[in-house]
Design a protein around this motif. Structure first.
Motif, PDB file in Angstrom:
ATOM      1  N   ALA A 157      11.014   9.257  -0.097  1.00  0.00           N
ATOM      2  CA  ALA A 157      10.123   8.214  -0.249  1.00  0.00           C
ATOM      3  C   ALA A 157      10.553   6.774   0.222  1.00  0.00           C
ATOM      4  N   LEU A 158      11.633   6.492  -0.274  1.00  0.00           N
ATOM      5  CA  LEU A 158      12.048   4.990   0.320  1.00  0.00           C
ATOM      6  C   LEU A 158      12.149   5.149   2.064  1.00  0.00           C
ATOM      7  N   LEU A 159      12.617   6.038   2.665  1.00  0.00           N
ATOM      8  CA  LEU A 159      12.448   5.997   3.941  1.00  0.00           C
ATOM      9  C   LEU A 159      11.218   6.198   4.608  1.00  0.00           C
ATOM     10  N   LEU A 160      10.215   6.630   3.914  1.00  0.00           N
ATOM     11  CA  LEU A 160       8.789   6.738   4.429  1.00  0.00           C
ATOM     12  C   LEU A 160       8.153   5.509   4.226  1.00  0.00           C
ATOM     13  N   ALA A 211      -0.114   8.485  -4.923  1.00  0.00           N
ATOM     14  CA  ALA A 211      -1.339   9.505  -4.770  1.00  0.00           C
ATOM     15  C   ALA A 211      -0.633  10.752  -4.337  1.00  0.00           C
ATOM     16  N   ALA A 212       0.197  10.743  -3.366  1.00  0.00           N
ATOM     17  CA  ALA A 212       0.995  11.953  -2.865  1.00  0.00           C
ATOM     18  C   ALA A 212       1.649  12.877  -3.763  1.00  0.00           C
ATOM     19  N   ARG A 221       6.461   3.786   7.518  1.00  0.00           N
ATOM     20  CA  ARG A 221       5.345   4.664   8.231  1.00  0.00           C
ATOM     21  C   ARG A 221       4.270   4.600   7.276  1.00  0.00           C
ATOM     22  N   LEU A 222       4.332   4.869   5.982  1.00  0.00           N
ATOM     23  CA  LEU A 222       3.443   4.585   5.023  1.00  0.00           C
ATOM     24  C   LEU A 222       2.568   3.393   5.296  1.00  0.00           C
ATOM     25  N   ARG A 223       3.054   2.118   5.189  1.00  0.00           N
ATOM     26  CA  ARG A 223       2.470   0.982   5.276  1.00  0.00           C
ATOM     27  C   ARG A 223       1.733   0.606   6.572  1.00  0.00           C
ATOM     28  N   ARG A 264       0.838  -1.396  -0.137  1.00  0.00           N
ATOM     29  CA  ARG A 264      -0.021   0.087  -0.005  1.00  0.00           C
ATOM     30  C   ARG A 264       0.881   1.221   0.017  1.00  0.00           C
ATOM     31  N   ALA A 265       2.221   1.238   0.360  1.00  0.00           N
ATOM     32  CA  ALA A 265       2.975   2.334   0.468  1.00  0.00           C
ATOM     33  C   ALA A 265       3.108   2.632  -1.097  1.00  0.00           C
TER      34      ALA A 265
END
Length: 433
Positions: free
Chosen positions: A310-313, A63-64, A316-318, A56-57
């Motif tokens: 983006a890769l670091l996030l 989307a972002a 957290r996004l998941r 989902r990330a």
């Protein structure tokens, strides 16, 4: 005497779940009823219907990225009314100290990162299932270009109507240029998608070296400015190949994300402070050099930093996407991502043109030369969102039908309740990017 039967009493029935209310509240305000509860239940159905293994990330980043581009255009694109003529302007012309705000909304690199990741994985999966390259590519391009047909058709009719009605050519040219400006991105993205089998193992340093040498020749040795258009492919190839490396599992360590973020940030800062590149990461009308048209080395290093972030996030996004409401919102954007991207400029111009009937309105037709314009433009954003929602409702069918039978992939499986249970009658909703 015979014993009299005991009278039957009707047991007291408790209110159902949907009828219970909290003390001091009415059924209208019950937390289990009403529009918010219905939206919550719908979000939970979307969450339950999402395939278990879906990352989902990836959808959250896509989307972002798209919403960042849309919001950025709405904030920095002004159509100034000068009599019967509309001309483009930007608050960055008059308020250059706002340039750092463009860093938050220039998110195309993240879109190319996700695009390279998804295309590389999709092509590998298609090969494993025996799907030929031509069919795989046809499905992806159909999903990309399906919505374009409606956009071109509408603006062809609008252009003809404006010219026949006596509208000034300069105004018509401005409107058409803005409306069709998203197509340049689509053409580059389609070309990179078509070349995915060749690019899936290309190291990002190769296209980065091309961008470096092109800028060195342009700005250091006075080469023709037309040479810079080589960067239109090479510049966006850098995040695209980073996405391919992500798909190959080469960027899973957090160290990779930190290297890209810190290295990209340091390089960008050096280029802005020492090499004289413009601070704005979007085009500014009248500027001698644009970081975006075509991409410069500063835009590419800035994109590298964004990709690292983006890769670091991802983790957290998941975790955030485990929340049904957050995931349902992201899934909704992804199901209409091309429609939103292609029609957001039309929504801006439709609002501007309609507003002219009421005269010159602040934040819509006035020169963007002060913070009062910025405040007024922020107030117009909900109107732009509403008009874009109307465009989405009118033209989303073009995106939904673009993929054909083999152009389908799953974002969610939307459940239709049946007599056999809530998970029967599943239909798969198509993803279009």
């Amino acid at each position: 005497m015979t014993e009299q039967p005991t009278p039957r009493t009707t047991p007291r029935t408790l209110p159902s779940t949907t009828e219970r209310t909290l003390p001091g509240t009415s059924s209208r305000t019950s937390p289990r009823t009403g529009p918010w509860a219905a939206a919550r239940r719908a979000a939970e159905r979307v969450d339950a219907a999402t395939p278990e293994g879906r990352d989902r990330a990836v959808d959250a980043l896509r989307a972002a990225a798209v919403l960042g581009v849309v919001l950025g255009h709405w904030l920095v694109t002004a159509l100034v009314a000068d009599g019967r003529t509309l001309r483009t302007a930007s608050p960055l012309q008059h308020l250059p100290w706002l340039a750092p705000l463009s860093w938050a909304f220039q998110t195309l690199a993240v879109f190319f990162l996700v695009g390279g990741h998804v295309a590389t994985r999709g092509h590998a999966s298609a090969r494993a299932r025996g799907i030929p390259y031509r069919r795989w590519l046809g499905g992806r391009l159909a999903r990309l270009f399906g919505p374009v047909t409606a956009l071109l058709g509408l603006w062809t009719a609008v252009t003809a109507a404006l010219l026949l009605s006596g509208a000034e050519y300069a105004t018509v040219r401005t409107l058409v240029k803005l409306a069709l400006s998203p197509l340049w991105f689509l053409l580059v993205f389609a070309a990179l998608t078509a070349a995915t089998p060749l690019l899936s193992r290309l190291h990002p340093l190769w296209p980065l070296a091309v961008v470096l040498h092109v800028d060195l020749l342009r700005f250091g040795f006075g080469a023709p400015a037309a040479l810079g258009w080589l960067n239109l492919a090479a510049g966006w190839l850098v995040p695209y190949t980073l996405g391919a490396a992500w798909a190959r599992g080469e960027l899973e360590r957090r160290r990779s994300g930190w290297t890209l973020l810190l290295g990209g940030t340091a390089a960008t800062a050096a280029l802005l402070l020492l090499a004289g590149y413009p601070a704005s990461m979007v085009g500014v009308p009248g500027a001698a050099v644009s970081n975006l048209d075509p991409p410069t080395l500063a835009a590419v290093t800035f994109g590298i930093a964004q990709c690292g972030l983006a890769l670091l996030l991802r983790e957290r996004l998941r975790r955030a996407m485990r929340r049904p409401v957050a995931w349902a919102a992201v899934a909704l954007v992804n199901l209409s991502v091309m429609t939103v991207f292609l029609w957001h400029q039309t929504a801006l111009m439709a609002t501007t043109a309609t507003g002219l009937l009421a005269g010159s309105l602040p934040g819509l037709h006035t020169v963007p030369d002060g913070l009062d314009w910025v405040a007024a433009r922020l107030a117009w954003l909900p109107v732009f969102v509403l008009v874009l929602a109307l465009c989405r409702s009118a033209f989303r069918s073009w995106e939904r039908g673009g993929g054909g039978r083999h152009g389908r992939s799953r974002v969610v499986a939307a459940h239709r309740p049946t007599d056999r249970g809530p998970t029967e009658g599943v239909r798969h909703v198509r993803r279009h990017v």
